[in-house]
Design a protein around this motif. Structure first.
Motif, PDB file in Angstrom:
ATOM      1  N   VAL A  54      -2.839   4.786  96.717  1.00  0.00           N
ATOM      2  CA  VAL A  54      -3.355   3.931  95.645  1.00  0.00           C
ATOM      3  C   VAL A  54      -4.655   4.535  95.132  1.00  0.00           C
ATOM      4  O   VAL A  54      -5.201   5.475  95.719  1.00  0.00           O
ATOM      5  N   HIS A  55      -5.155   3.991  94.032  1.00  0.00           N
ATOM      6  CA  HIS A  55      -6.333   4.572  93.382  1.00  0.00           C
ATOM      7  C   HIS A  55      -7.527   4.707  94.325  1.00  0.00           C
ATOM      8  O   HIS A  55      -8.228   5.728  94.312  1.00  0.00           O
ATOM      9  N   GLU A  64     -11.189   8.259  97.473  1.00  0.00           N
ATOM     10  CA  GLU A  64     -11.784   8.687  98.742  1.00  0.00           C
ATOM     11  C   GLU A  64     -11.380  10.122  99.075  1.00  0.00           C
ATOM     12  O   GLU A  64     -12.210  10.925  99.498  1.00  0.00           O
ATOM     13  N   THR A  65     -10.109  10.442  98.874  1.00  0.00           N
ATOM     14  CA  THR A  65      -9.610  11.778  99.201  1.00  0.00           C
ATOM     15  C   THR A  65     -10.256  12.848  98.335  1.00  0.00           C
ATOM     16  O   THR A  65     -10.647  13.914  98.827  1.00  0.00           O
ATOM     17  N   LEU A  72     -14.007   5.664  91.528  1.00  0.00           N
ATOM     18  CA  LEU A  72     -12.740   4.966  91.316  1.00  0.00           C
ATOM     19  C   LEU A  72     -12.336   4.956  89.838  1.00  0.00           C
ATOM     20  O   LEU A  72     -11.174   5.220  89.501  1.00  0.00           O
ATOM     21  N   GLY A  73     -13.262   4.675  88.943  1.00  0.00           N
ATOM     22  CA  GLY A  73     -12.961   4.644  87.512  1.00  0.00           C
ATOM     23  C   GLY A  73     -12.480   5.991  86.994  1.00  0.00           C
ATOM     24  O   GLY A  73     -11.584   6.072  86.149  1.00  0.00           O
ATOM     25  N   THR A  74     -13.083   7.052  87.510  1.00  0.00           N
ATOM     26  CA  THR A  74     -12.676   8.404  87.104  1.00  0.00           C
ATOM     27  C   THR A  74     -11.240   8.691  87.549  1.00  0.00           C
ATOM     28  O   THR A  74     -10.442   9.246  86.795  1.00  0.00           O
ATOM     29  N   VAL A  75     -10.924   8.300  88.767  1.00  0.00           N
ATOM     30  CA  VAL A  75      -9.567   8.525  89.288  1.00  0.00           C
ATOM     31  C   VAL A  75      -8.547   7.746  88.466  1.00  0.00           C
ATOM     32  O   VAL A  75      -7.484   8.262  88.113  1.00  0.00           O
ATOM     33  N   GLN A  81      -6.175  15.864  87.141  1.00  0.00           N
ATOM     34  CA  GLN A  81      -5.078  14.970  86.794  1.00  0.00           C
ATOM     35  C   GLN A  81      -3.845  15.278  87.643  1.00  0.00           C
ATOM     36  O   GLN A  81      -3.168  14.373  88.135  1.00  0.00           O
ATOM     37  N   ARG A  82      -3.565  16.549  87.816  1.00  0.00           N
ATOM     38  CA  ARG A  82      -2.398  16.954  88.615  1.00  0.00           C
ATOM     39  C   ARG A  82      -2.560  16.498  90.061  1.00  0.00           C
ATOM     40  O   ARG A  82      -1.629  15.969  90.663  1.00  0.00           O
ATOM     41  N   GLN A  83      -3.773  16.666  90.616  1.00  0.00           N
ATOM     42  CA  GLN A  83      -4.016  16.236  91.993  1.00  0.00           C
ATOM     43  C   GLN A  83      -3.885  14.725  92.123  1.00  0.00           C
ATOM     44  O   GLN A  83      -3.268  14.231  93.074  1.00  0.00           O
ATOM     45  N   ALA A  84      -4.460  13.996  91.178  1.00  0.00           N
ATOM     46  CA  ALA A  84      -4.407  12.537  91.244  1.00  0.00           C
ATOM     47  C   ALA A  84      -2.964  12.041  91.143  1.00  0.00           C
ATOM     48  O   ALA A  84      -2.551  11.155  91.899  1.00  0.00           O
ATOM     49  N   LEU A  85      -2.188  12.611  90.234  1.00  0.00           N
ATOM     50  CA  LEU A  85      -0.788  12.204  90.099  1.00  0.00           C
ATOM     51  C   LEU A  85       0.028  12.580  91.331  1.00  0.00           C
ATOM     52  O   LEU A  85       0.879  11.806  91.785  1.00  0.00           O
TER      53      LEU A  85
END
Length: 122
Positions: free
Chosen positions: A81-82, A87-88, A93-96, A68-72
């Motif tokens: 964007v999502h 990709e990174t 996509l749904g998980t991100v 969560q911290r990485q995604a934010l």
């Protein structure tokens, strides 16, 4: 007598001219100093509040899980964007999207509890 009057007159004009540039530079510096002093964001109390708020945000970010911290961080600090985050991180996509949404919810709750005001988290 005429010669003496011309000398005094010329000295007076020279003194006025040399003082004019000095007065103009002092006036400009005074106006600039007053503009900085009038800036409420540079007042000590405002600087202290922003520093404390930053510490609270950092503490709340540390309470999130790593995904969560990485995604934010990628979304808000790097402007991704999502799909780019997926990709990174090599995640679906749904998980991100879930990480970002849940991370925002946890972060909002933590910041509300810490007393950080602001409506930028939604």
């Amino acid at each position: 007598m005429t010669w003496l009057i011309n000398i005094v007159r010329n000295k007076a004009i020279d003194a006025l001219r040399s003082g004019r540039t000095e007065r103009a530079s002092i006036l400009a510096l005074d106006e600039e100093a007053m503009a900085v002093a009038a800036d409420a964001t540079q007042q000590p109390q405002a600087l202290l509040e922003r520093s404390l708020e930053k510490l609270r945000i950092t503490g709340c970010m540390a309470e999130l899980g790593a995904p969560q911290r990485q995604a934010l961080a990628l979304a808000y600090y790097h402007g991704m964007v999502h799909t780019e985050i997926a990709e990174t991180l090599g995640a679906p996509l749904g998980t991100v999207k879930a990480w970002v949404r849940r991370g925002l919810d946890k972060l909002k709750g933590c910041l509300d509890a810490a007393g950080v005001r602001g409506g930028s988290l939604a």
